[in-house]
Every structure is written in structure tokens, then in C-alpha cells.
Design a protein around this motif. Structure first.
Motif, PDB file in Angstrom:
ATOM      1  N   ALA B 208       0.495  26.955 -45.936  1.00  0.00           N
ATOM      2  CA  ALA B 208      -0.144  25.652 -45.808  1.00  0.00           C
ATOM      3  C   ALA B 208      -1.592  25.793 -46.251  1.00  0.00           C
ATOM      4  CB  ALA B 208      -0.093  25.201 -44.356  1.00  0.00           C
ATOM      5  N   ASP B 210      -5.006  24.060 -45.315  1.00  0.00           N
ATOM      6  CA  ASP B 210      -5.521  23.060 -44.378  1.00  0.00           C
ATOM      7  C   ASP B 210      -6.723  22.316 -44.976  1.00  0.00           C
ATOM      8  OD1 ASP B 210      -7.786  24.575 -44.047  1.00  0.00           O
ATOM      9  OD2 ASP B 210      -7.341  25.191 -41.982  1.00  0.00           O
ATOM     10  N   ILE B 216      -2.803  29.333 -44.920  1.00  0.00           N
ATOM     11  CA  ILE B 216      -2.145  29.855 -43.718  1.00  0.00           C
ATOM     12  C   ILE B 216      -0.673  30.133 -44.006  1.00  0.00           C
ATOM     13  CG2 ILE B 216      -1.582  29.374 -41.290  1.00  0.00           C
ATOM     14  CD1 ILE B 216      -3.951  27.047 -41.981  1.00  0.00           C
ATOM     15  N   SER B 235       3.037  21.957 -40.108  1.00  0.00           N
ATOM     16  CA  SER B 235       2.236  22.166 -38.893  1.00  0.00           C
ATOM     17  C   SER B 235       0.743  22.276 -39.185  1.00  0.00           C
ATOM     18  CB  SER B 235       2.739  23.384 -38.118  1.00  0.00           C
ATOM     19  OG  SER B 235       3.022  24.442 -38.991  1.00  0.00           O
ATOM     20  N   TYR B 236       0.367  22.497 -40.426  1.00  0.00           N
ATOM     21  CA  TYR B 236      -1.074  22.553 -40.763  1.00  0.00           C
ATOM     22  C   TYR B 236      -1.447  21.515 -41.824  1.00  0.00           C
ATOM     23  CZ  TYR B 236      -1.005  27.056 -38.353  1.00  0.00           C
ATOM     24  OH  TYR B 236      -0.850  28.049 -37.430  1.00  0.00           O
TER      25      TYR B 236
END
Lengths: 469, 336
Positions: B208, B210, B216, B235-236
Motif C-alpha cells: 500500500a 499511504d 507498506i 487497510s492503508y
């Protein structure tokens, strides 16, 4: 045993060896296959070469030379495989011939760069770092005398080949594919004959080339060792003429490294041993295991011909190092810690009984069984170690060991009344790690002090104190 | 000789075929023959990996050989080096090896034929191109591949020439559509420079990005297992970097997400996209974004109107149709 096997057993040794600046794959391979030696003369001669290299690099002008040598070393190919082909009368292809030429040219460059290295070596070792003359090898592979690290079957090898190649070129230009292809095959045949001739001529120099590989590896290794030991203040061990081992200001490099990084003080230790069994006592966290690991590490360093991390050292050579350090569980599948330990100990006892000189390092013998039998086992073990030619160091927390032995105690906690509570991190600063001779059979009771300094539940500790009273 | 001057503007140019027999090797040989008539231009040539057309064990078709001229630098494997029909001087040997042996860098002493092989991953490919430049090559040509088997990407070269033709499809519309799709994928927007460095050498995994540009690891082993990890992927945030290939499965998954117009997928380069054109188009239509780390500078397309089975498309019609969609030079090498 080779260094490669030893670093699998001792991670402190691995820590040190990984920091050697070895530049060639030949050097790395040779370093890892260094043998564990018991021969004083061979080890002394290694020491002399290391010292010679240290003298060499202590002159600023030579440091530049060394960096040039190392640049060449980093490009070195290991041609051992190719040399074996030559020995088996095989005909080498262009790639192999190129490698031999590249190797020989690189060797001659290094040779001329460190031409004066022999001046730094003692008489007995003058020739140890001198690469054999490979000019004849270069001549065979460099008919045009260009001294370049390049190779093909040069026209200079054969007039016939030169002519055929010209005709082949013409045929290709004329787009006469059939003729070009047949001429190509003819040139291939001629080239093969030349490869055969070259391979035969080179065969004569296989031994010189093999020596060159060894010496190149040695040059790489010895300069790495010289540099590392100088930079980290390692000293040359002196071989003891009696049965006495003695280290002054001995350090354990992995720990030293960590403490330096954390800006913390490291306390080196002094220790003297004979082949009278030695029993070491001391509080928890007082460095008993590190002491054993340091002795183990140094013994390895000594017997591989290296210098050691101490200020002064008188050392002996042993057949092997026998150890029982750490948690033994899992080592023998399905056995408890105690069972695995005792099996290992049995192996040690059997070897020591055969009478050869070993260094035996046993950490907290029988600590995982009941203290009554534990004490008896320690006593009995020390008894067996008595009057043997091996050197043994055993650590314990048990009191009441009766066997006559050389008793050492880690001084331990420095009394400091102002401090009532400590964090785990502060503890090393509160301990004096030096070893003192102890006549008592009683071990210091510092487990409770340590626990209370760590701020462990008061009721828990006080109850224990009462019970002891 | 069109586009030769264009090639000389770049330090490295890759040649990529959309399918076997689309004329990549002819294009390469054509360029080589043109370049050798340019005085003082030193050419270096290598290939990506060892798979693809050269070792065609299945069809037993002749392995295409590259014809190089005197003074040309080339890199190939030890195995292929022995099969050369040329006099050449070995300059260096790689430490690393491929399944066909180490890589040999050599210089042609005479003109003749060689078989090429090369680095099997992108980082190594960059090194081999640099090595040829170190030996004073003015321009390095890379025989590339569009293959999901290849870890080496031709996109790292400064420019690319794409070969297409009837081997891909004998249906003119399909051929034009497929070629146009690849062309469009080469034109995808690239991500911001600050991220390029962070992403270009990542070889595996899904990440990801962000809002602060932090990368990440999402700890998803493969994009093929996206269904099992769908709770984790966003999730990010909605910017995702896929280091490997992307397939229809991922696009299908993304298309049914809410806020699809916030989703931005980044891949290494266009060669990592293995999706149906219509699928990607519907993803775009719904607002999804697709970016690349490494943009591709495609400078020309060559066409081969003849299919291996002997079917012939009209060369002029083919070029004209392609030109309706693709605004770069398009040639049939055989007609120049």
C-alpha cells in the motif's frame, strides 16, 4: 575441523570472521577451509606473516598499494575447475583460456604491486606471499603481446587460419553462403587444433597456477587479518612453556561491540588457569557464560592461527574444545534438558579419559535437576577432571562442592546503598566482573539481592529471605 | 533509413515482439545493418533472459540469429558463445550465471552471426547495459521479451520498438485492437518521482502507498489469492503497488468495489499487465486508475503482415489502420 565448521558452532567466531575484509572469492573459500592446527611451528609462522603484513600496511604509501591490490582481487575468478580440466588432458574452450589469461595477468599485476612484500617477512617466510612467475602462461595466451585481459584465437597463432578467415570474410561479403559456411567449418577445425596446442602448452604450468591460486588467497587473507587485528587491538598469543594459561584484559568482541554502540563501559577480565579443574561461581548476570564463551572463542582463534582480543596472553594448544553451554533441550530429540546435558557430558568424560589435552567448558552443570544430586554430580565431575591433562572450567550456583579445585568467583554486585531499584539496563554498571580466587565452598547469595534490585514483588522476596534465615 | 536517427538519440533501445514471428529479429537485424553504415557508432547488443524464441525446442524452428558487424559489442551466454559464427574477442565474464552458463561480453573481430542471451532480471539487465556502455558502446540494443516468465523488463531502456503482425491475429480488427492496447499501456501515466526509487527494485509482494508516500507491505503472498486477503488490501488507503503481474482476477475484484474512482493500482511497467483490453477499459470507465513505475518510451512500431501459416494481410491497410489509433511511426521493414 575447518573454520567453516567452527563458525557454525560459535557465533562469536562467526561475528569476527564476518568482519574480515576479504576481497576475492578465492580468499573467502581459502579462509573458510583454514584448518584447526595443533602444530606450534605452523601457527607461529602464520603469526609472523600477519605481523609482516601489519608492518607493511603501517607505511602510508603501502596502504595505497593495498587498495590497488584489493581492487584486482575483487575481480579474481577461481580457475581451479579449469586447471583440473587441463590436468585431465581436456582441451579448453575460449572462455576457459580467457579465464586463465585474465588470472595470470591479474597475478602479475599484484606481483609487481607488492614486489617488496618479502622485505617485511622474516627469513623463514620470505617466499610465502610471492606469486609464481606466470609470464610464460601469459605469453602462450597473448601472441600479439598486448597484455590485455581479452582473448580469442588470434590470427597470430597460425598463418593458415589467417588466410582461411580472410577467405571466409570475402565469401560472406559476396553472399556466397555455402562457401562461407564451409570456410567457417574449416576455420573452426583450425581453431580447435590451436586450442589443443595451447591446452598442451599450458598443462606444464598447472602447478604454478595452482600455487598462484593459493598465494593469491593467502595475500587476500593475511592482509585482511593484519588489518583487522591492528584495528581492533588483537595481540599475538604467546605459547606457554608450562601448563599455564593466562589472559590479561580478555574481551568478548560481540559484547564489546554491542556495549560500545550503546556507549557503555566494557570491563575486560584477567584469568589464569592450569590443568587443575577450575570452578567458577558468581551471581546471576555476572558474566560466567560470557567468560566461558570468551575462552572458547580465543582457543579457536589461537588454533586457526589468528590473533586474540586481549592485552597479553600465554596460551596452550589443545586437541579440541569440548563444551556444554546453553540450554540443551531440543538438541537430542525427545530428551529433557537434563537428559541431553548428561549425555553430552558423558561424551566429554569419555574423551577426557583417553588422556589427550582438551579444553573443557561446562556451564552450570546439572542445573536442571534437584540441587542435592546436582551438587553431587558437580563434585563427581570435578573429581574426574582432576589429574587429567585437560583444562576444565565449570561454572555453578551450587554451594558445598568439596572436590579440591581452583575456585574463582566473579566479584559481583558493587554495594551501592543509594540505589534501591534498578532497571535491567542498569545492572551491568553495578557489577564488578573481575575474578577473584575464592577459598570458600559457599557461593554468594545474590539471587535475592538481584531480584529486589529489579523491583520484584516484595512479599515474594521477603518470604524467601525469612526461609533462608 | 527512417527511425535510425531517432534510435541514435538514445543510449539504449529495446526490441519487443507482441508474438513470435512478428518480425522482431528482422527489425533488429535491419537496425544493426543500418547502424553499421554509420561511421564511428559503436553498437552493443544483448538480450533479456534465455527464454523466448531462441531456444525453440518445441517447433524445432530455426533459432533466429543476429547478424552483427565488426566492432560490435555483444553479450551472450557461454553456451551460445560456442555456437557463434564469427571471430570475436572475449572481454569479460560475469560472476553470476544463467541456466545456459555465465554471460560473456565480447567484441566482434569480423562480421557474422551470433545467438544472444542475457540477464534474467531487471537489475542484472541494467548492469549488463552499463557494462556495454563501459566498453564504449554508443547505443545498446536489447532483444526483449513480453513474457510473464521473464523477470527482466525491456522498459528500463531509454526507448522501445514494438513489432506486431499477422502472427498475433489474422483478423485485422483484432490485430489493430490488441496492438493499440499494448501501445496504450505503454502510455500509462507514471507515478511521482519520489516513489520511483522506493518501488523500482521491489521484486515481490503487494504494497500500500499511504497518503504520506510511505510504502507498506500488505503481506499478501500473491495477487492470485486476492479473494482471501480482500479485507487487508485497502487497510492503508486506496493506492496499491503490485510488484508482479496483474490479471483479470484483480481487475474483476476492483471493479465491484465502492469508491472505485479512488482506487489507484501501480505496476512496474506495462509488461506486467496481463488483462483483457475490455476488462481494463471497463475498469477505467468506472473511474479506476492504473499507473506505472517505469514509463516506456515507444518510438516506432514495425509490422509483419505475413502469418507463420502463410496468410497475408495487406501491408498498407494494416499500417493505415494502426495509424488511425497510434500516433507514432509505423513501418513494414521489408518495404523500406
Amino acid at each position: 575441523m575447518t573454520l567453516k565448521q567452527a563458525i557454525e558452532k560459535h557465533n562469536g567466531l562467526k561475528f569476527i570472521v564476518e568482519q574480515f575484509n576479504i576481497y576475492s572469492s578465492i580468499g573467502r573459500k581459502a579462509l573458510l577451509s583454514t584448518s584447526y592446527l595443533k602444530d606450534k611451528a605452523l601457527l607461529s609462522s602464520k603469526h609472523l606473516i600477519i605481523e609482516g603484513c601489519q608492518n607493511y600496511i603501517s607505511e602510508p604509501i603501502n596502504i595505497k598499494t593495498l587498495s590497488k591490490v584489493r581492487k584486482i582481487l575483487s575481480y579474481f575468478n577461481d580457475i581451479s575447475g579449469t586447471l583440473n580440466l587441463l590436468k585431465q588432458n581436456q582441451i579448453l574452450d575460449d572462455v576457459s583460456l580467457f579465464e586463465i589469461k585474465q588470472f595470470a595477468i591479474a597475478c602479475s599485476k599484484i606481483k609487481s604491486l607488492i614486489f617488496d612484500i618479502s622485505n617485511y617477512l622474516p627469513k623463514s617466510n620470505k617466499e610465502d606471499l610471492s606469486i609464481p612467475d606466470l609470464n610464460n602462461v601469459i605469453k602462450i595466451l597473448d601472441p600479439e603481446g598486448l597484455l590485455l585481459s581479452q582473448f580469442y584465437i588470434y590470427n597470430a597463432y597460425s598463418k593458415e587460419l589467417t588466410e582461411k578467415r580472410k577467405l571466409w570474410e570475402i565469401a560472406k561479403k559476396e553472399n556466397n553462403e555455402e562457401k562461407a559456411f564451409s570456410l567457417y567449418l574449416e576455420t573452426q577445425e583450425l581453431e580447435d587444433k590451436i586450442r589443443e596446442r595451447l591446452s598442451n602448452e599450458l598443462k606444464e604450468y598447472v602447478d604454478s597456477l595452482k600455487t598462484a591460486i593459493k598465494v593469491v588467497g593467502d595475500i587476500d587473507i593475511y592482509f585482511a587479518l593484519a588489518e583487522y587485528f591492528q584495528k581492533n587491538n588483537y595481540i599475538k598469543p604467546v605459547f606457554s612453556t608450562t601448563n599455564k594459561i593466562s589472559y590479561k584484559q580478555l574481551t568478548y568482541p560481540p559484547l564489546l561491540h554491542r556495549l560500545e554502540k550503546e556507549n557503555k563501559h566494557y570491563q575486560p577480565i584477567d584469568i589464569t588457569l592450569t590443568n587443575k579443574p577450575c570452578l567458577v561461581t558468581g551471581a546471576n548476570m555476572a558474566g560466567k557464560t560470557i567468560l566461558l564463551k570468551s575462552l572458547w572463542l580465543c582457543q579457536y582463534l589461537i588454533q586457526f592461527g589468528f590473533f586474540i582480543p586481549a592485552k597479553k596472553a600465554q596460551v596452550i594448544l589443545v586437541e579440541d574444545i569440548l563444551t556444554s553451554i546453553g540450554d540443551h533441550q531440543n538438541e537430542h530429540e525427545g530428551l529433557s534438558s537434563y537428559a541431553s546435558e548428561i549425555i553430552l557430558l558423558n561424551e566429554i568424560i569419555q574423551k577426557v579419559k583417553q588422556g589427550k589435552e582438551y579444553l573443557v567448558l561446562v556451564d552450570e552443570l546439572a542445573r536442571t535437576t534437584n540441587p542435592t544430586e546436582g551438587v553431587a554430580l558437580v563434585d563427581s565431575f570435578l573429581n574426574i577432571m582432576s589429574n587429567k591433562s585437560s583444562y576444565s572450567i565449570t561454572t555453578t550456583h551450587y554451594s558445598g562442592i568439596k572436590t579440591e579445585c581452583y575456585r574463582l568467583r566473579v566479584k559481583g554486585f558493587i554495594p551501592n546503598k543509594t540505589q534501591t531499584k534498578l532497571s535491567l539496563k542498569d545492572i551491568p554498571n553495578q557489577i564488578d566482573y573481575s575474578l577473584i580466587e575464592d577459598k570458600e565452598q559457599k557461593v554468594p547469595n545474590e539471587a535475592l539481592n538481584l531480584a529486589s534490585l529489579l523491583g520484584i514483588d516484595e512479599e515474594f522476596i521477603e518470604k524467601a529471605r525469612e526461609l533462608i534465615k | 533509413m527512417p527511425f535510425i536517427d531517432e534510435i541514435l538519440k538514445y543510449k539504449s533501445v529495446s526490441f519487443v515482439g507482441m508474438e513470435k514471428n512478428t518480425g522482431k529479429t528482422e527489425t533488429l537485424n535491419y537496425v544493426l545493418s543500418c547502424l553499421c553504415s554509420y561511421n564511428g557508432v559503436r553498437v552493443g547488443i544483448t538480450s533479456i533472459g534465455i527464454d523466448g524464441e531462441k531456444t525453440d525446442q518445441v517447433t524445432k524452428t530455426q533459432k533466429p540469429e543476429i547478424n552483427i558487424s565488426k566492432g560490435t559489442l555483444f553479450i551472450t551466454s557461454e553456451h551460445f558463445y560456442k555456437q557463434k559464427e564469427i571471430v570475436s574477442n572475449i572481454l569479460s565474464i560475469s560472476k553470476k550465471g544463467t541456466s545456459l552458463g555465465r554471460l560473456i561480453t565480447a567484441e566482434a573481430i569480423t562480421q557474422g552471426k551470433v545467438l544472444l542471451a542475457g540477464a534474467s532480471n531487471t537489475i542484472w539487465l541494467k548492469e549488463t547495459i552499463k557494462e556495454l556502455h563501459n566498453y564504449k558502446a554508443d547505443v545498446v540494443l536489447v532483444d526483449g521479451a513480453l513474457s510473464r516468465k521473464s523477470f527482466g523488463s525491456p522498459s528500463i531502456t531509454d526507448a522501445m520498438i514494438l513489432s506486431t503482425g499477422a502472427a498475433l491475429s489474422i483478423n485485422l480488427n483484432t490485430l489493430v485492437q490488441k496492438t493499440n492496447f499494448v501501445y496504450r499501456m505503454t502510455q500509462l501515466e507514471s507515478i511521482e518521482k519520489s516513489l520511483t526509487k522506493k518501488l523500482q527494485d521491489i521484486e515481490s509482494g503487494i504494497y500500500a502507498i499511504d497518503s504520506n508516500g510511505k510504502v507498506i507491505d500488505l503481506d499478501i503472498p500473491s495477487i492470485l489469492m486476492i479473494e482471501q486477503f480482500k479485507d487487508r488490501i485497502f487497510s492503508y488507503g486506496k493506492r496499491i503497488f503490485v510488484s508482479g503481474i496483474i490479471t483479470d482476477k484483480l481487475i474483476d475484484f476492483l471493479k465491484v468495489q465502492k469508491n472505485i474512482n479512488e482506487i489507484e493500482i501501480t505496476v512496474k511497467d506495462f509488461t506486467r499487465i496481463f488483462c483483457k483490453p475490455e476488462n481494463i477499459d471497463s475498469y477505467f470507465k468506472k473511474g479506476g486508475k492504473l499507473k506505472v513505475v517505469q514509463p516506456t518510451n515507444i518510438i516506432a512500431i514495425t509490422v509483419n503482415p505475413t502469418s507463420p501459416s502463410g496468410y497475408n494481410l495487406n501491408s498498407k491497410t494494416l499500417i493505415d489502420e494502426l495509424k488511425k489509433h497510434i500516433p507514432i511511426p509505423i513501418y513494414n521493414i521489408k518495404e523500406i
